[in-house]
Write an enzyme that holds these catalytic residues in place. Structure first.
Site, PDB file in Angstrom:
ATOM      1  N   GLY A  12     -18.658 -34.832  20.260  1.00  0.00           N
ATOM      2  CA  GLY A  12     -17.849 -35.080  21.449  1.00  0.00           C
ATOM      3  C   GLY A  12     -16.507 -34.376  21.496  1.00  0.00           C
ATOM      4  N   THR A  13     -16.400 -33.186  20.858  1.00  0.00           N
ATOM      5  CA  THR A  13     -15.106 -32.492  20.965  1.00  0.00           C
ATOM      6  C   THR A  13     -14.870 -31.994  22.391  1.00  0.00           C
ATOM      7  OG1 THR A  13     -15.953 -30.319  20.297  1.00  0.00           O
ATOM      8  CG2 THR A  13     -15.171 -31.774  18.532  1.00  0.00           C
ATOM      9  N   ASN A  14     -15.919 -31.649  23.101  1.00  0.00           N
ATOM     10  CA  ASN A  14     -15.729 -31.246  24.507  1.00  0.00           C
ATOM     11  C   ASN A  14     -15.333 -32.443  25.366  1.00  0.00           C
ATOM     12  OD1 ASN A  14     -16.268 -28.291  25.144  1.00  0.00           O
ATOM     13  ND2 ASN A  14     -17.926 -28.774  23.717  1.00  0.00           N
ATOM     14  N   MET A  89     -27.839 -32.972  24.364  1.00  0.00           N
ATOM     15  CA  MET A  89     -28.933 -32.176  23.815  1.00  0.00           C
ATOM     16  C   MET A  89     -30.314 -32.557  24.378  1.00  0.00           C
ATOM     17  SD  MET A  89     -27.209 -30.112  22.100  1.00  0.00           S
ATOM     18  CE  MET A  89     -25.717 -29.852  21.163  1.00  0.00           C
ATOM     19  N   ILE A  91     -33.035 -31.823  27.644  1.00  0.00           N
ATOM     20  CA  ILE A  91     -33.299 -31.013  28.835  1.00  0.00           C
ATOM     21  C   ILE A  91     -33.710 -31.962  29.962  1.00  0.00           C
ATOM     22  CG2 ILE A  91     -34.850 -29.272  29.830  1.00  0.00           C
ATOM     23  CD1 ILE A  91     -34.677 -27.750  27.236  1.00  0.00           C
ATOM     24  N   LEU A  92     -33.104 -31.770  31.136  1.00  0.00           N
ATOM     25  CA  LEU A  92     -33.366 -32.674  32.269  1.00  0.00           C
ATOM     26  C   LEU A  92     -34.383 -32.031  33.214  1.00  0.00           C
ATOM     27  CD1 LEU A  92     -29.618 -33.564  32.691  1.00  0.00           C
ATOM     28  CD2 LEU A  92     -31.413 -35.165  31.963  1.00  0.00           C
ATOM     29  N   ASN A 106     -22.672 -27.902  32.953  1.00  0.00           N
ATOM     30  CA  ASN A 106     -22.992 -27.852  31.524  1.00  0.00           C
ATOM     31  C   ASN A 106     -22.119 -26.803  30.865  1.00  0.00           C
ATOM     32  OD1 ASN A 106     -24.544 -28.289  29.066  1.00  0.00           O
ATOM     33  ND2 ASN A 106     -25.542 -26.319  29.486  1.00  0.00           N
ATOM     34  N   HIS A 108     -22.139 -24.199  27.711  1.00  0.00           N
ATOM     35  CA  HIS A 108     -23.074 -23.569  26.763  1.00  0.00           C
ATOM     36  C   HIS A 108     -22.292 -22.583  25.889  1.00  0.00           C
ATOM     37  CE1 HIS A 108     -26.856 -22.169  25.161  1.00  0.00           C
ATOM     38  NE2 HIS A 108     -26.373 -20.944  25.260  1.00  0.00           N
TER      39      HIS A 108
HETATM   40  C1  GAR Z   1     -20.889 -27.443  21.886  1.00  0.00           C
HETATM   41  O1  GAR Z   1     -20.682 -26.222  21.226  1.00  0.00           O
HETATM   42  C2  GAR Z   1     -21.672 -27.234  23.164  1.00  0.00           C
HETATM   43  O2  GAR Z   1     -21.358 -26.064  23.836  1.00  0.00           O
HETATM   44  C3  GAR Z   1     -23.077 -27.163  22.616  1.00  0.00           C
HETATM   45  O3  GAR Z   1     -23.098 -28.137  21.594  1.00  0.00           O
HETATM   46  C4  GAR Z   1     -21.791 -28.352  21.055  1.00  0.00           C
HETATM   47  C5  GAR Z   1     -21.437 -29.818  21.196  1.00  0.00           C
HETATM   48  O4  GAR Z   1     -20.214 -30.116  20.559  1.00  0.00           O
HETATM   49  N1  GAR Z   1     -24.041 -27.401  23.663  1.00  0.00           N
HETATM   50  C6  GAR Z   1     -25.222 -26.791  23.714  1.00  0.00           C
HETATM   51  O5  GAR Z   1     -25.613 -26.031  22.850  1.00  0.00           O
HETATM   52  C7  GAR Z   1     -26.052 -27.125  24.939  1.00  0.00           C
HETATM   53  N2  GAR Z   1     -27.075 -26.146  25.123  1.00  0.00           N
HETATM   54  P1  GAR Z   1     -19.346 -31.410  20.954  1.00  0.00           P
HETATM   55  O6  GAR Z   1     -20.261 -32.638  20.879  1.00  0.00           O
HETATM   56  O7  GAR Z   1     -18.294 -31.457  19.871  1.00  0.00           O
HETATM   57  O8  GAR Z   1     -18.762 -31.216  22.314  1.00  0.00           O
END
Ligand code: GAR
Length: 194
Positions: A12-14, A89, A91-92, A106, A108
């Site tokens: 969940g850093t994003n 993670m 796919i919808l 999203n 990516h």
């Molecule tokens: C992030 O790098 C995000 O871009 C990627 O997973 C990581 C999640 O990190 N997402 C994908 O690859 C989706 N196709 P987070 O939980 O720390 O945000």
């Protein structure tokens, strides 16, 4: 003010970048009022609780074919306007994406159309970029449609690859230099334009 729901699966850093952007005023046309995880153990849920944001778990393994209906129900009960997939993670299906057309974003961790689509998620994306030998990668924020990573691009930011990068060091730099910046900016853009 748009109601924003953030869907997560892991660290969940994003999500944290979105919460911080809300506090600092970068996101001002919407408010995160719900965080949903498909994984009950996701640290992202703790981040939401720490920020006093309502959480829900939709366990795909337990719900099976009812997973997307359960998601739609929770989102509608919370009057969600904009959905952000932030390290989500799953796919919808088209049923879900068409229900919320042009309302799902999203992030990516590559410059789409490179290293994207089915099987390209998390660290695998950075392994593929290093394996190919590209010198520049980055992150993309896009709308979500029925094609994995195939919706209209909202923002992109490039990140240089260094000689001694590992998938882990590259992932960290792509997050810091690109994802955590363009995700909040894109969310504000979509909230303010909708
Ligand atoms: C992030 O790098 C995000 O871009 C990627 O997973 C990581 C999640 O990190 N997402 C994908 O690859 C989706 N196709 P987070 O939980 O720390 O945000």
């Amino acid at each position: 003010m748009k109601n924003i729901a953030v869907l997560v699966s892991g660290g969940g850093t994003n999500l944290q970048a979105l919460i911080d952007a809300q506090s600092s005023g970068i996101i001002k046309s919407g408010k995160i009022n719900l965080v949903i995880s498909n994984n009950p153990d996701a640290y992202a849920l703790k981040r939401a609780e720490n920020a006093n944001i309502k959480t829900a778990v939709c366990n795909k393994k337990e719900l099976g074919n009812d997973f997307e209906d359960a998601l739609i129900n929770i989102l509608e009960q919370n009057n969600t306007d904009i959905i952000v997939l932030a390290g989500f993670m799953c796919i919808l299906s088209e049923k879900f994406t068409s229900h919320f057309a042009n309302k799902i974003l999203n992030v990516h961790p590559s410059l789409i159309p490179s290293f994207c689509g089915k099987g390209f998620y998390g660290l695998h994306v950075h392994e593929a970029a290093l394996g190919y030998g590209v010198k520049v990668t980055g992150a993309t924020v896009h709308f979500v449609n029925e094609i994995p990573d195939g919706g209209k691009i909202i923002m992109q930011k490039a990140v240089e690859i260094k000689e001694d990068d590992t998938p882990e060091t590259l992932q960290k730099r792509v997050m810091e230099e690109a994802e955590w910046k363009i995700l909040p900016l894109s969310v504000e853009k979509v909230c303010s334009e909708n």
